[in-house]
Enzyme design. Structure first.
Site, PDB file in Angstrom:
ATOM      1  N   THR A 124       0.823  -1.223   0.000  1.00  0.00           N
ATOM      2  CA  THR A 124       0.000   0.000   0.000  1.00  0.00           C
ATOM      3  C   THR A 124       0.852   1.266   0.000  1.00  0.00           C
ATOM      4  O   THR A 124       1.905   1.314   0.627  1.00  0.00           O
ATOM      5  CB  THR A 124      -0.908  -0.031   1.252  1.00  0.00           C
ATOM      6  OG1 THR A 124      -1.719  -1.190   1.164  1.00  0.00           O
ATOM      7  CG2 THR A 124      -1.789   1.192   1.358  1.00  0.00           C
ATOM      8  N   ALA A 128      -2.220   4.478  -3.453  1.00  0.00           N
ATOM      9  CA  ALA A 128      -2.479   3.145  -4.021  1.00  0.00           C
ATOM     10  C   ALA A 128      -2.886   2.210  -2.882  1.00  0.00           C
ATOM     11  O   ALA A 128      -2.038   1.617  -2.211  1.00  0.00           O
ATOM     12  CB  ALA A 128      -1.242   2.617  -4.746  1.00  0.00           C
ATOM     13  N   GLU A 363      -6.275  -6.037   4.371  1.00  0.00           N
ATOM     14  CA  GLU A 363      -6.086  -7.173   3.465  1.00  0.00           C
ATOM     15  C   GLU A 363      -7.187  -7.241   2.397  1.00  0.00           C
ATOM     16  O   GLU A 363      -7.603  -8.311   1.965  1.00  0.00           O
ATOM     17  CB  GLU A 363      -5.878  -8.478   4.246  1.00  0.00           C
ATOM     18  CG  GLU A 363      -4.587  -8.343   5.055  1.00  0.00           C
ATOM     19  CD  GLU A 363      -3.957  -9.603   5.580  1.00  0.00           C
ATOM     20  OE1 GLU A 363      -4.572 -10.658   5.479  1.00  0.00           O
ATOM     21  OE2 GLU A 363      -2.832  -9.500   6.095  1.00  0.00           O
TER      22      GLU A 363
HETATM   23  N1  COS Z   1      -3.480 -14.867  -8.228  1.00  0.00           N
HETATM   24  C1  COS Z   1      -2.617 -14.854  -9.274  1.00  0.00           C
HETATM   25  N2  COS Z   1      -2.619 -13.866 -10.201  1.00  0.00           N
HETATM   26  C2  COS Z   1      -3.523 -12.888 -10.073  1.00  0.00           C
HETATM   27  C3  COS Z   1      -4.447 -12.854  -9.016  1.00  0.00           C
HETATM   28  C4  COS Z   1      -4.404 -13.902  -8.085  1.00  0.00           C
HETATM   29  N3  COS Z   1      -5.249 -13.933  -7.051  1.00  0.00           N
HETATM   30  N4  COS Z   1      -5.217 -11.756  -9.133  1.00  0.00           N
HETATM   31  C5  COS Z   1      -4.801 -11.125 -10.234  1.00  0.00           C
HETATM   32  N5  COS Z   1      -3.776 -11.818 -10.799  1.00  0.00           N
HETATM   33  C6  COS Z   1      -3.064 -11.488 -12.050  1.00  0.00           C
HETATM   34  C7  COS Z   1      -4.047 -11.377 -13.196  1.00  0.00           C
HETATM   35  O1  COS Z   1      -4.295 -12.644 -13.780  1.00  0.00           O
HETATM   36  C8  COS Z   1      -3.334 -10.441 -14.139  1.00  0.00           C
HETATM   37  O2  COS Z   1      -2.353 -11.143 -14.835  1.00  0.00           O
HETATM   38  P1  COS Z   1      -2.365 -11.177 -16.473  1.00  0.00           P
HETATM   39  O3  COS Z   1      -2.264  -9.749 -16.888  1.00  0.00           O
HETATM   40  O4  COS Z   1      -1.163 -11.997 -16.815  1.00  0.00           O
HETATM   41  O5  COS Z   1      -3.668 -11.796 -16.838  1.00  0.00           O
HETATM   42  C9  COS Z   1      -2.584  -9.488 -13.179  1.00  0.00           C
HETATM   43  O6  COS Z   1      -2.463 -10.212 -11.943  1.00  0.00           O
HETATM   44  C10 COS Z   1      -3.346  -8.203 -12.946  1.00  0.00           C
HETATM   45  O7  COS Z   1      -4.599  -8.542 -12.401  1.00  0.00           O
HETATM   46  P2  COS Z   1      -5.881  -7.599 -12.501  1.00  0.00           P
HETATM   47  O8  COS Z   1      -6.012  -7.135 -13.915  1.00  0.00           O
HETATM   48  O9  COS Z   1      -7.012  -8.313 -11.895  1.00  0.00           O
HETATM   49  O10 COS Z   1      -5.417  -6.357 -11.604  1.00  0.00           O
HETATM   50  P3  COS Z   1      -6.254  -5.098 -11.089  1.00  0.00           P
HETATM   51  O11 COS Z   1      -5.357  -3.929 -11.101  1.00  0.00           O
HETATM   52  O12 COS Z   1      -7.536  -4.995 -11.830  1.00  0.00           O
HETATM   53  O13 COS Z   1      -6.504  -5.384  -9.524  1.00  0.00           O
HETATM   54  C11 COS Z   1      -7.509  -6.125  -7.495  1.00  0.00           C
HETATM   55  C12 COS Z   1      -7.117  -6.328  -8.982  1.00  0.00           C
HETATM   56  C13 COS Z   1      -8.568  -5.062  -7.258  1.00  0.00           C
HETATM   57  C14 COS Z   1      -8.033  -7.486  -7.166  1.00  0.00           C
HETATM   58  C15 COS Z   1      -6.248  -5.775  -6.641  1.00  0.00           C
HETATM   59  O14 COS Z   1      -5.764  -4.497  -6.925  1.00  0.00           O
HETATM   60  C16 COS Z   1      -6.471  -5.915  -5.166  1.00  0.00           C
HETATM   61  O15 COS Z   1      -6.488  -7.020  -4.614  1.00  0.00           O
HETATM   62  N6  COS Z   1      -6.615  -4.757  -4.450  1.00  0.00           N
HETATM   63  C17 COS Z   1      -6.696  -4.757  -3.013  1.00  0.00           C
HETATM   64  C18 COS Z   1      -5.340  -4.634  -2.426  1.00  0.00           C
HETATM   65  C19 COS Z   1      -5.336  -5.039  -0.980  1.00  0.00           C
HETATM   66  O16 COS Z   1      -5.904  -6.035  -0.592  1.00  0.00           O
HETATM   67  N7  COS Z   1      -4.664  -4.240  -0.173  1.00  0.00           N
HETATM   68  C20 COS Z   1      -4.630  -4.512   1.212  1.00  0.00           C
HETATM   69  C21 COS Z   1      -3.323  -4.146   1.762  1.00  0.00           C
HETATM   70  S1  COS Z   1      -2.103  -5.312   1.533  1.00  0.00           S
HETATM   71  S2  COS Z   1      -2.117  -6.234   3.275  1.00  0.00           S
END
Ligand code: COS
Length: 383
Positions: A124, A128, A363
């Protein structure tokens, strides 16, 4: 993997420790904003810092199902205790396990498993959060080094961490998630500043701070797995596991809240009898029990699926979403059952209520879990 009777012993030992040591210490931890060393030492002696780390790296190597069983127990105490070893089992090490080189695993995992070093996860940033791929921290290669610049926000356990998994851009913003790489950065590397920890609404005793990297030079060998551009996927895989773990924490906390509600409702007398005799109180308790049971069953099922090698992206998000939202409804009902006494510090519900609120946020917020669930549904439909 440990024998199942070993896990049963561990579950029993943690249950006893929670009731005999952790719950009696909760109030003081809140007052002091600190967990006494004898408690972290005992958590270490129980093996909790290395639950998920394989035995070959000195951890316990629990399966996901076994981990969930232990976490249900530890989640019954204030979530602050789980937090002190949470990042060492979770996001702080899952990336090393999933994608690290053998050398990186050997360098960090044994010390982390023994509780000699804490691990933290720097994803984070100020701009972002939910949109993790929008991160702007840069890692620029210069010869045999990378130079990292950027600010990481809300980093749990960062004031005490020995190693950070840092997500940074090795390619321009236009490259999107594919331009993100992960680095293992030692705490004593010049150019790292950990800011004073935040004053939070709850979770006193667990410390969260910003970590600032200014011309922080790390060797090329610090690149996780030795590969650029796969850091975002490492982060997402780590979060899939961590969210299931967090759902298990929510189940433990829900069960604790329900027990607090039952105890209070049995002791508190109004209109000449215990309030537990009134059907409106019973309805609140019954709804809570049914929801906690459903959440526990979901986490057990998804954990077994993960152990069987199935893709659990949707299931993990379902568990985190449902278990934390259910736990929050339960916290609110138990507060309601306590009436005015719930709003003062005499009973633990006031503190647990504040702590509980975070689980729907960190998370990945509940809304992010919903997005992940819906996306996976569409993906399945298209397949
Ligand atoms: N496992 C493996 N690969 C993954 C995945 C997963 N669970 N989720 C996404 N990916 C991959 C996708 O397949 C994609 O790869 P390709 O381009 O090769 O197809 C790539 O990662 C990008 O994924 P995506 O397009 O889904 O990314 P986004 O930017 O749309 O974001 C979310 C997705 C919203 C799911 C992500 O930004 C997220 O989880 N945000 C929350 C963050 C969070 O939890 N923060 C808390 C603090 S950290 S403790």
């Amino acid at each position: 993997m440990p024998q199942s009777d070993t896990v049963e012993h561990m579950v029993d030992a943690v249950r006893r420790f929670v009731r005999e040591v952790l719950i009696p210490a909760e109030h003081q931890v809140e007052e002091d904003d600190d967990i006494p060393k004898h408690i972290t030492d005992e958590l270490g002696a129980l093996g909790l810092f290395g639950m998920t780390i394989p035995e070959e790296y000195d951890g316990l190597g629990l399966s996901m199902y076994e981990e969930a069983r232990v976490v249900f127990e530890i989640g019954y105490a204030s979530p602050v205790f789980r937090s002190c070893f949470g990042t060492s089992n979770g996001v702080g090490t899952l990336g090393i396990l999933a994608d690290g080189t053998e050398e990186q695993r050997r360098k960090y995992l044994p010390r982390i498993a023994k509780g000699q070093m804490l691990a933290s996860f720097c994803l984070t940033e100020p701009d972002a959060g939910s949109d993790a791929a929008a991160l702007v921290t840069r890692a620029v290669r210069e010869g045999e080094e990378y130079v990292i610049n950027g600010t990481k926000r809300f980093t749990t356990n960062s004031p005490h961490a020995g190693v950070f998994t840092v997500f940074a851009r090795t390619a321009p913003r236009e490259a999107g998630p594919a331009g993100i790489s992960a680095f293992l950065v030692d705490r004593d590397t010049p150019g790292i500043t950990v800011a004073p920890h935040y004053k939070k609404m709850g979770f006193r005793g667990s410390h969260t701070a910003d970590v600032i990297f200014e011309n922080c030079r790390v060797p090329a060998a610090a690149l996780l797995g030795g590969r650029e551009g796969v850091g975002f996927k490492t982060a997402m895989k780590s979060l899939d596991h961590a969210r299931l773990h967090m759902a298990a924490v929510a189940v433990g906390l829900a069960e604790r809240l329900i027990d607090e509600g039952v105890r209070y409702a049995s002791e508190r007398r109004q209109f000449g009898k215990p309030i537990a005799d009134f059907q409106m109180i019973q309805a609140m308790l019954a709804e809570s029990e049914a929801e906690a049971f459903a959440a526990r069953a979901m986490v057990e099922k998804a954990s077994r699926d993960k152990d069987a090698g199935l893709r659990i992206v949707k299931e993990s998000a379902c568990c985190k979403f449902f278990a934390t939202e259910a736990m929050w409804r339960i916290a609110d009902r138990v507060m309601q059952i306590h009436g005015g006494y719930g709003y003062i510090k005499e009973y633990p519900i006031e503190r647990l209520f504040r702590d509980a609120r975070l689980l729907r946020i960190y998370e990945g917020t509940s809304q992010i879990q919903q997005i992940i669930i819906a996306r996976e549904m569409m993906r399945e439909k298209a397949a």
